[in-house]
Write a protein that holds these residues in place. Sequence first.
Motif, PDB file in Angstrom:
ATOM      1  N   ALA A 236       5.223  -4.456  -7.566  1.00 58.51           N
ATOM      2  CA  ALA A 236       6.040  -3.307  -7.191  1.00 58.51           C
ATOM      3  C   ALA A 236       5.260  -2.009  -7.248  1.00 58.51           C
ATOM      4  CB  ALA A 236       7.259  -3.220  -8.103  1.00 58.51           C
ATOM      5  N   VAL A 237       4.403  -1.864  -8.264  1.00 56.10           N
ATOM      6  CA  VAL A 237       3.682  -0.594  -8.387  1.00 56.10           C
ATOM      7  C   VAL A 237       2.415  -0.584  -7.521  1.00 56.10           C
ATOM      8  CG1 VAL A 237       4.547  -0.152 -10.705  1.00 56.10           C
ATOM      9  CG2 VAL A 237       2.312  -1.257 -10.405  1.00 56.10           C
ATOM     10  N   GLY A 238       2.271  -1.551  -6.656  1.00 52.22           N
ATOM     11  CA  GLY A 238       1.219  -1.452  -5.655  1.00 52.22           C
ATOM     12  C   GLY A 238       0.058  -2.416  -5.805  1.00 52.22           C
ATOM     13  N   TYR A 239       0.199  -3.467  -6.634  1.00 52.57           N
ATOM     14  CA  TYR A 239      -0.864  -4.469  -6.688  1.00 52.57           C
ATOM     15  C   TYR A 239      -0.700  -5.411  -5.506  1.00 52.57           C
ATOM     16  CZ  TYR A 239      -2.444  -3.350 -11.407  1.00 52.57           C
ATOM     17  OH  TYR A 239      -2.973  -2.721 -12.493  1.00 52.57           O
ATOM     18  N   GLN A 240      -1.780  -5.587  -4.776  1.00 55.29           N
ATOM     19  CA  GLN A 240      -1.738  -6.534  -3.665  1.00 55.29           C
ATOM     20  C   GLN A 240      -1.725  -7.958  -4.220  1.00 55.29           C
ATOM     21  OE1 GLN A 240      -1.190  -5.796  -0.664  1.00 55.29           O
ATOM     22  NE2 GLN A 240      -1.892  -3.703  -0.339  1.00 55.29           N
TER      23      GLN A 240
ATOM     24  N   LEU B 201      -5.101   0.950 -12.406  1.00 54.23           N
ATOM     25  CA  LEU B 201      -6.165   0.241 -13.111  1.00 54.23           C
ATOM     26  C   LEU B 201      -7.228  -0.323 -12.176  1.00 54.23           C
ATOM     27  CD1 LEU B 201      -6.193   0.187 -16.100  1.00 54.23           C
ATOM     28  CD2 LEU B 201      -5.281  -2.127 -16.078  1.00 54.23           C
ATOM     29  N   PHE B 202      -6.804  -0.716 -10.996  1.00 49.24           N
ATOM     30  CA  PHE B 202      -7.754  -1.328 -10.069  1.00 49.24           C
ATOM     31  C   PHE B 202      -8.498  -0.294  -9.226  1.00 49.24           C
ATOM     32  CE2 PHE B 202      -7.485  -6.077  -9.749  1.00 49.24           C
ATOM     33  CZ  PHE B 202      -6.926  -6.224 -11.005  1.00 49.24           C
TER      34      PHE B 202
ATOM     35  N   GLU C  56       6.618  -9.505 -15.159  1.00 46.56           N
ATOM     36  CA  GLU C  56       5.452  -8.620 -15.262  1.00 46.56           C
ATOM     37  C   GLU C  56       4.671  -8.614 -13.962  1.00 46.56           C
ATOM     38  OE1 GLU C  56       3.022  -9.749 -18.554  1.00 46.56           O
ATOM     39  OE2 GLU C  56       4.836 -10.236 -19.707  1.00 46.56           O
TER      40      GLU C  56
ATOM     41  N   GLU D 148      -1.993   2.343 -21.746  1.00 48.37           N
ATOM     42  CA  GLU D 148      -2.460   1.393 -20.723  1.00 48.37           C
ATOM     43  C   GLU D 148      -1.349   1.042 -19.744  1.00 48.37           C
ATOM     44  OE1 GLU D 148      -5.909  -0.889 -23.346  1.00 48.37           O
ATOM     45  OE2 GLU D 148      -3.842  -1.611 -23.368  1.00 48.37           O
TER      46      GLU D 148
ATOM     47  N   ILE E 140      -8.061   9.157 -15.140  1.00 43.10           N
ATOM     48  CA  ILE E 140      -6.819   8.419 -15.357  1.00 43.10           C
ATOM     49  C   ILE E 140      -6.287   8.550 -16.779  1.00 43.10           C
ATOM     50  CG2 ILE E 140      -8.156   6.296 -15.717  1.00 43.10           C
ATOM     51  CD1 ILE E 140      -4.724   6.363 -14.145  1.00 43.10           C
TER      52      ILE E 140
ATOM     53  N   ARG F  66       4.959   5.993 -16.292  1.00 42.40           N
ATOM     54  CA  ARG F  66       4.226   5.100 -15.384  1.00 42.40           C
ATOM     55  C   ARG F  66       4.594   5.363 -13.929  1.00 42.40           C
ATOM     56  NH1 ARG F  66       5.282  -1.162 -16.090  1.00 42.40           N
ATOM     57  NH2 ARG F  66       7.309  -0.544 -15.287  1.00 42.40           N
TER      58      ARG F  66
ATOM     59  N   PHE G 270       8.444   3.655  -9.345  1.00 49.78           N
ATOM     60  CA  PHE G 270       9.660   2.926  -9.743  1.00 49.78           C
ATOM     61  C   PHE G 270       9.929   3.062 -11.234  1.00 49.78           C
ATOM     62  CE2 PHE G 270       8.392   0.493  -6.000  1.00 49.78           C
ATOM     63  CZ  PHE G 270       9.598   0.277  -5.368  1.00 49.78           C
TER      64      PHE G 270
ATOM     65  N   PRO H   1     -11.139  -4.386 -14.170  1.00 44.74           N
ATOM     66  CA  PRO H   1      -9.851  -4.273 -14.876  1.00 44.74           C
ATOM     67  C   PRO H   1      -9.137  -5.612 -15.000  1.00 44.74           C
ATOM     68  CG  PRO H   1      -9.817  -3.151 -12.743  1.00 44.74           C
ATOM     69  CD  PRO H   1     -11.219  -3.566 -12.964  1.00 44.74           C
TER      70      PRO H   1
ATOM     71  N   MET I 225      -6.855  -7.330 -18.397  1.00 50.95           N
ATOM     72  CA  MET I 225      -5.530  -7.945 -18.393  1.00 50.95           C
ATOM     73  C   MET I 225      -5.626  -9.418 -18.729  1.00 50.95           C
ATOM     74  SD  MET I 225      -3.101  -6.193 -15.935  1.00 50.95           S
ATOM     75  CE  MET I 225      -3.399  -4.818 -14.901  1.00 50.95           C
TER      76      MET I 225
ATOM     77  N   LEU J 268       4.348  -4.048 -19.623  1.00 49.13           N
ATOM     78  CA  LEU J 268       3.533  -5.231 -19.919  1.00 49.13           C
ATOM     79  C   LEU J 268       3.320  -5.319 -21.425  1.00 49.13           C
ATOM     80  CD1 LEU J 268       0.831  -5.293 -17.114  1.00 49.13           C
ATOM     81  CD2 LEU J 268       3.225  -5.943 -17.065  1.00 49.13           C
TER      82      LEU J 268
ATOM     83  N   VAL K  28      -1.477   1.379 -15.706  1.00 49.01           N
ATOM     84  CA  VAL K  28      -1.497   0.125 -14.944  1.00 49.01           C
ATOM     85  C   VAL K  28      -1.570   0.292 -13.419  1.00 49.01           C
ATOM     86  CG1 VAL K  28       0.088  -1.719 -14.217  1.00 49.01           C
ATOM     87  CG2 VAL K  28      -0.707  -1.615 -16.541  1.00 49.01           C
ATOM     88  N   PRO K  29      -0.711   1.153 -12.824  1.00 51.24           N
ATOM     89  CA  PRO K  29      -0.748   1.208 -11.366  1.00 51.24           C
ATOM     90  C   PRO K  29      -2.104   1.637 -10.793  1.00 51.24           C
ATOM     91  CG  PRO K  29       1.237   2.231 -12.197  1.00 51.24           C
ATOM     92  CD  PRO K  29       0.351   1.967 -13.387  1.00 51.24           C
TER      93      PRO K  29
ATOM     94  N   LEU L  31       0.833  -1.210   0.000  1.00 50.91           N
ATOM     95  CA  LEU L  31       0.000   0.000   0.000  1.00 50.91           C
ATOM     96  C   LEU L  31       0.866   1.258   0.000  1.00 50.91           C
ATOM     97  CD1 LEU L  31      -2.969   0.798   0.082  1.00 50.91           C
ATOM     98  CD2 LEU L  31      -2.758   1.030   2.559  1.00 50.91           C
TER      99      LEU L  31
ATOM    100  N   ARG M 286       3.917   1.481  -1.141  1.00 50.24           N
ATOM    101  CA  ARG M 286       4.516   1.577  -2.485  1.00 50.24           C
ATOM    102  C   ARG M 286       3.559   2.267  -3.437  1.00 50.24           C
ATOM    103  NH1 ARG M 286       6.400  -3.826  -1.800  1.00 50.24           N
ATOM    104  NH2 ARG M 286       4.789  -4.670  -3.154  1.00 50.24           N
ATOM    105  N   LYS M 287       2.317   1.862  -3.338  1.00 54.82           N
ATOM    106  CA  LYS M 287       1.333   2.408  -4.260  1.00 54.82           C
ATOM    107  C   LYS M 287       1.116   3.903  -4.033  1.00 54.82           C
ATOM    108  CE  LYS M 287      -3.210   1.766  -5.999  1.00 54.82           C
ATOM    109  NZ  LYS M 287      -4.115   0.719  -6.380  1.00 54.82           N
TER     110      LYS M 287
END
Lengths: 217, 381
Positions: B290-294, A109-110, B284, A102, A116, A152, A87, B10, B14, A95, A106-107, A79, A81-82
């Motif tokens: 790293a960018v925050g996906y749990q 997307l959820f 990937e 896209e 965005i 990104r 990075f 989302p 993917m 990807l 990505v970071p 969390l 990090r997000k």
Amino acid sequence: MIEGEDVVKQYETGGQILTALKGIDFSVEPGDFVAIMGPSGSGKSTLLNILGLLDVPTEGTVRLDGEDVTDHTDKQRTLIRKQTIGFVFQQFYLLPTLTAQENVEVPRLFDDDEGISERAIDLLERVGLGDRLDHRPNELSGGQKQRVAIARSLINQPRIVLADEPTGNLDLDTGKQILDEFQNVTERDVAVIAVTHDELVTEYTDRTVNLIDGGIR
Amino acid sequence: MMERLYKRFPALLMARRNITRTKVRSVLAGLGIVIGVIAIASLGMFGVSLKYQLSQNLGDIGNQVIVTPAGDEGVQEITRRDVQRIERASTSSTVVPVKQRVDPISFDGRGSPTHELVSGMSHPAKTYTASEGRIPDPLRSGAVIGSDVAEEHDLRPGSTITVNNSTVRVKAVLESRDGFGFASPNNKIILPASSFADSGYDQVIITADSGTAANQSARAIRGDLNERRKRVNVQELGSIVDQINSAFSAVNTFLIGIGSISLLVAGVSILNVMLMSTVERREEIGVLRAVGYQKTDVLKIMLTEAVLLGIFGGLVGVVLSIGAGLAINHYVVNDVMATFRLQNMLYVVLAFGFGVITALVSGFYPAWKAANERPVEALRS
Ligand SMILES: Nc1ncnc2c1ncn2[C@@H]1O[C@H](COP(=O)(O)OP(=O)(O)OP(=O)(O)O)[C@@H](O)[C@H]1O
Ligand SMILES: [Mg+2]
């Protein structure tokens, strides 16, 4: 803002213990632009991973805004990090199935994030890729991928950007463009830590940390 | 529409991109599910059709018991006393003794007579109902005929036939009933029992209220009449129907078991495909983390992939199984629309559900593995 105190990192491989970081004190404040330099294998990426909460130190403490985050759970660190960290990896790691735009999105997307797309387009325009929005990574040059990766890293509006060789694949002019962009974000109180071999970078940074064999000189 | 859906889920975006990235591999993985779904659905439908076909032939005779003399023991006829004992044994059921012989019959009064099996009953009204005319009770004169006989020879109440050179008037035509063999009333020619010379009977038909009651009567009759020496054969159609039913559900379970094995194989192939893809996409996934996906987000993406494979494979399977069902029902029961009977559709839904669940279950281990990889490890290369 982010601070490592007496950070030691050891790797155990085949019964041998390798000490990649030998007790490092390091800290950055908002708006700092810091370069980390040093020979290959000196522990630069390792340090970056620890500061970016991707890895945990074997010994020592990592603090974010004064709070000890060393022993946070994976979920808490993810969390942070997000919310706080962007990075740029040494090998970009885009990807391959997603377009440039896209990939930048990505970071987030959820998250249910309305603006965005505009933000992603804006960021890509700022790194000079406004005309490559719908290209897949395999349709981009190395330098262009690098720039997508940089865009990104900024999409979450991080307070710290960690970049491993951000200009490694760029020609002089594009390199300058990226560094200008980094300088812009530091003016908005974002700290940028860039690992580099490139003397050009040091012209933009506030200070340079030299890492040799796991120690700061 | 897709845009909105992807915005909403989302993981779907993917997952879909990842599936289409390695098209051939995904198609092959999905093919396993397709085959599994077809196997389960069409084997299930095949069983249903066979059973349906059979029970249609048997008709509604499940509540009848038929007693005949034990010819193999040398018993030639059922005596009056036997009938009385049968009546006592089968309480609350109608007991109708029947005499039988083969008589020369001419249906149109001209031409040479044919030899037909004729039944003699004094109370046919107890077991049969008329569709035309009225069955006299007791039957003292005239004849009562089955619907097939009436149709074949164009007879109706009032027509006359010639039996044994004497003219007999048709009193009634029996209501046609589903059934087979000796129990079917459709090809009966019934004359008064008094027109038969001998005093014994060739058959006793017991009609109970239900299959269970019929079964009770049958057991009582066996116990009473065959106690010392076997005198009669007792045939119980209800228990035949039950046996057929249970045999068929065993066959069906077996068929579906075979179908499930093919789904198991499909599951293994999805597991394999997903494992390969997690290995390939290690970096990937590391970046996402790293960018925050749990971990749960990664799990969601991977499982969505597996479920998408399952759904697409399943849908193709459903379409093909309905096609197979149409063919089966065309050939087995001669009724294409029978495919859409509820029981068949249940098998199709069941097969689809199994397909998707198989995909989900076999996607779980790879997804879990991908989600639990440490991002630093994944990003070192
Ligand atoms: N997971 C690991 N297991 C074992 N040893 C490791 C691991 N990660 C790093 N090392 C070792 O730690 C040392 C520092 O590695 P690191 O990747 O930080 O170097 P670097 O300064 O980033 O080098 P480069 O400039 O080549 O990227 C190296 O000797 C490396 O072999
Ligand atoms: Mg490195």
